[in-house]
Design a protein around this motif. Structure first.
Motif, PDB file in Angstrom:
ATOM      1  N   ARG A   1      40.626  12.680  33.612  1.00  0.00           N
ATOM      2  CA  ARG A   1      41.426  11.407  33.549  1.00  0.00           C
ATOM      3  C   ARG A   1      40.278  10.286  33.828  1.00  0.00           C
ATOM      4  O   ARG A   1      40.390   9.190  33.252  1.00  0.00           O
ATOM      5  CB  ARG A   1      42.043  11.414  34.669  1.00  0.00           C
ATOM      6  CG  ARG A   1      43.212  10.276  35.245  1.00  0.00           C
ATOM      7  CD  ARG A   1      44.199  10.512  36.120  1.00  0.00           C
ATOM      8  NE  ARG A   1      45.293   9.398  35.870  1.00  0.00           N
ATOM      9  CZ  ARG A   1      45.231   8.393  36.943  1.00  0.00           C
ATOM     10  NH1 ARG A   1      43.869   8.024  37.535  1.00  0.00           N
ATOM     11  NH2 ARG A   1      46.074   7.502  36.742  1.00  0.00           N
ATOM     12  N   LYS A   2      39.155  10.625  34.595  1.00  0.00           N
ATOM     13  CA  LYS A   2      38.346   9.371  34.866  1.00  0.00           C
ATOM     14  C   LYS A   2      37.535   8.925  33.550  1.00  0.00           C
ATOM     15  O   LYS A   2      37.353   7.546  33.489  1.00  0.00           O
ATOM     16  CB  LYS A   2      37.200   9.915  35.954  1.00  0.00           C
ATOM     17  CG  LYS A   2      36.194   8.766  36.301  1.00  0.00           C
ATOM     18  CD  LYS A   2      35.407   9.450  37.321  1.00  0.00           C
ATOM     19  CE  LYS A   2      33.938   9.650  36.914  1.00  0.00           C
ATOM     20  NZ  LYS A   2      33.007  10.056  38.022  1.00  0.00           N
ATOM     21  N   ASP A   3      37.131   9.951  32.919  1.00  0.00           N
ATOM     22  CA  ASP A   3      36.861   9.845  31.425  1.00  0.00           C
ATOM     23  C   ASP A   3      37.499   8.965  30.618  1.00  0.00           C
ATOM     24  O   ASP A   3      37.356   8.112  29.632  1.00  0.00           O
ATOM     25  CB  ASP A   3      35.961  11.072  30.942  1.00  0.00           C
ATOM     26  CG  ASP A   3      34.950  11.478  31.739  1.00  0.00           C
ATOM     27  OD1 ASP A   3      34.283  10.814  32.265  1.00  0.00           O
ATOM     28  OD2 ASP A   3      34.709  12.815  31.817  1.00  0.00           O
ATOM     29  N   PHE A   4      38.925   9.345  30.593  1.00  0.00           N
ATOM     30  CA  PHE A   4      39.971   8.947  29.645  1.00  0.00           C
ATOM     31  C   PHE A   4      40.141   7.220  30.121  1.00  0.00           C
ATOM     32  O   PHE A   4      40.003   6.427  29.019  1.00  0.00           O
ATOM     33  CB  PHE A   4      41.273   9.548  30.005  1.00  0.00           C
ATOM     34  CG  PHE A   4      42.311   9.171  29.120  1.00  0.00           C
ATOM     35  CD1 PHE A   4      42.481   9.185  27.862  1.00  0.00           C
ATOM     36  CD2 PHE A   4      43.485   8.616  29.884  1.00  0.00           C
ATOM     37  CE1 PHE A   4      43.557   8.711  27.164  1.00  0.00           C
ATOM     38  CE2 PHE A   4      44.574   8.198  29.193  1.00  0.00           C
ATOM     39  CZ  PHE A   4      44.758   8.537  27.830  1.00  0.00           C
ATOM     40  N   ILE A   5      39.994   6.906  31.304  1.00  0.00           N
ATOM     41  CA  ILE A   5      40.151   5.561  31.608  1.00  0.00           C
ATOM     42  C   ILE A   5      38.851   4.903  31.202  1.00  0.00           C
ATOM     43  O   ILE A   5      39.058   3.627  30.576  1.00  0.00           O
ATOM     44  CB  ILE A   5      40.403   5.423  33.143  1.00  0.00           C
ATOM     45  CG1 ILE A   5      41.798   6.041  33.452  1.00  0.00           C
ATOM     46  CG2 ILE A   5      40.307   4.011  33.492  1.00  0.00           C
ATOM     47  CD1 ILE A   5      41.797   6.180  35.075  1.00  0.00           C
ATOM     48  N   ARG A   6      37.728   5.574  31.276  1.00  0.00           N
ATOM     49  CA  ARG A   6      36.579   4.744  30.944  1.00  0.00           C
ATOM     50  C   ARG A   6      36.474   4.423  29.261  1.00  0.00           C
ATOM     51  O   ARG A   6      36.296   3.538  28.797  1.00  0.00           O
ATOM     52  CB  ARG A   6      35.241   5.555  31.340  1.00  0.00           C
ATOM     53  CG  ARG A   6      33.988   4.939  30.886  1.00  0.00           C
ATOM     54  CD  ARG A   6      32.814   5.695  31.461  1.00  0.00           C
ATOM     55  NE  ARG A   6      33.176   7.062  31.553  1.00  0.00           N
ATOM     56  CZ  ARG A   6      32.448   8.054  31.135  1.00  0.00           C
ATOM     57  NH1 ARG A   6      31.224   7.513  30.212  1.00  0.00           N
ATOM     58  NH2 ARG A   6      32.592   9.241  30.897  1.00  0.00           N
ATOM     59  N   TYR A   7      37.225   5.475  28.547  1.00  0.00           N
ATOM     60  CA  TYR A   7      37.165   5.214  27.120  1.00  0.00           C
ATOM     61  C   TYR A   7      37.929   4.210  26.881  1.00  0.00           C
ATOM     62  O   TYR A   7      37.891   3.344  25.623  1.00  0.00           O
ATOM     63  CB  TYR A   7      37.569   6.645  26.341  1.00  0.00           C
ATOM     64  CG  TYR A   7      36.398   7.791  26.623  1.00  0.00           C
ATOM     65  CD1 TYR A   7      35.323   7.592  26.694  1.00  0.00           C
ATOM     66  CD2 TYR A   7      36.798   9.044  26.792  1.00  0.00           C
ATOM     67  CE1 TYR A   7      34.164   8.423  26.926  1.00  0.00           C
ATOM     68  CE2 TYR A   7      35.904  10.216  27.048  1.00  0.00           C
ATOM     69  CZ  TYR A   7      34.534   9.778  27.106  1.00  0.00           C
ATOM     70  OH  TYR A   7      33.670  10.675  27.248  1.00  0.00           O
ATOM     71  N   LEU A   8      39.372   4.173  27.387  1.00  0.00           N
ATOM     72  CA  LEU A   8      40.252   3.206  27.106  1.00  0.00           C
ATOM     73  C   LEU A   8      39.664   1.777  27.430  1.00  0.00           C
ATOM     74  O   LEU A   8      40.061   0.922  26.598  1.00  0.00           O
ATOM     75  CB  LEU A   8      41.408   3.477  28.038  1.00  0.00           C
ATOM     76  CG  LEU A   8      42.365   4.532  27.608  1.00  0.00           C
ATOM     77  CD1 LEU A   8      43.574   4.807  28.575  1.00  0.00           C
ATOM     78  CD2 LEU A   8      42.820   4.436  26.016  1.00  0.00           C
ATOM     79  N   LYS A   9      38.798   1.626  28.233  1.00  0.00           N
ATOM     80  CA  LYS A   9      38.324   0.492  28.789  1.00  0.00           C
ATOM     81  C   LYS A   9      37.503  -0.058  27.567  1.00  0.00           C
ATOM     82  O   LYS A   9      37.273  -1.178  27.182  1.00  0.00           O
ATOM     83  CB  LYS A   9      37.485   0.300  29.912  1.00  0.00           C
ATOM     84  CG  LYS A   9      38.499   0.446  31.247  1.00  0.00           C
ATOM     85  CD  LYS A   9      37.787   0.204  32.532  1.00  0.00           C
ATOM     86  CE  LYS A   9      38.758   0.039  33.643  1.00  0.00           C
ATOM     87  NZ  LYS A   9      38.157   0.217  34.915  1.00  0.00           N
TER      88      LYS A   9
END
Length: 72
Positions: A9-17
């Protein structure tokens, strides 16, 4: 370059940013991220990773192509 598979989830948020989304912001039961007028609800972090099938559904909702995701 993230693969189109399970992602934390943490990486998912980073990619969306990287793809231009702002947030995450607190909502009712779920956090969300925004880009222009699009509001994307994030899954709760109950499990370790976001499964490939859920990731594909979220990216489809957000209008993010596979190529754009893999280049993030």
């Amino acid at each position: 370059m993230p693969a189109l598979g399970p992602v934390k989830r943490k990486d998912f948020i980073r990619y969306l940013k990287r793809l231009g989304f702002d947030g995450p912001f607190s909502g009712g039961k779920h956090q969300f991220m925004v880009k222009d007028k699009l509001r994307l609800t994030l899954p709760n972090p109950h499990q370790q990773e976001i499964s490939q099938s859920l990731l594909i559904r979220i990216l489809k909702q957000a209008g993010i192509s596979r190529e754009a995701w893999e280049s993030a």
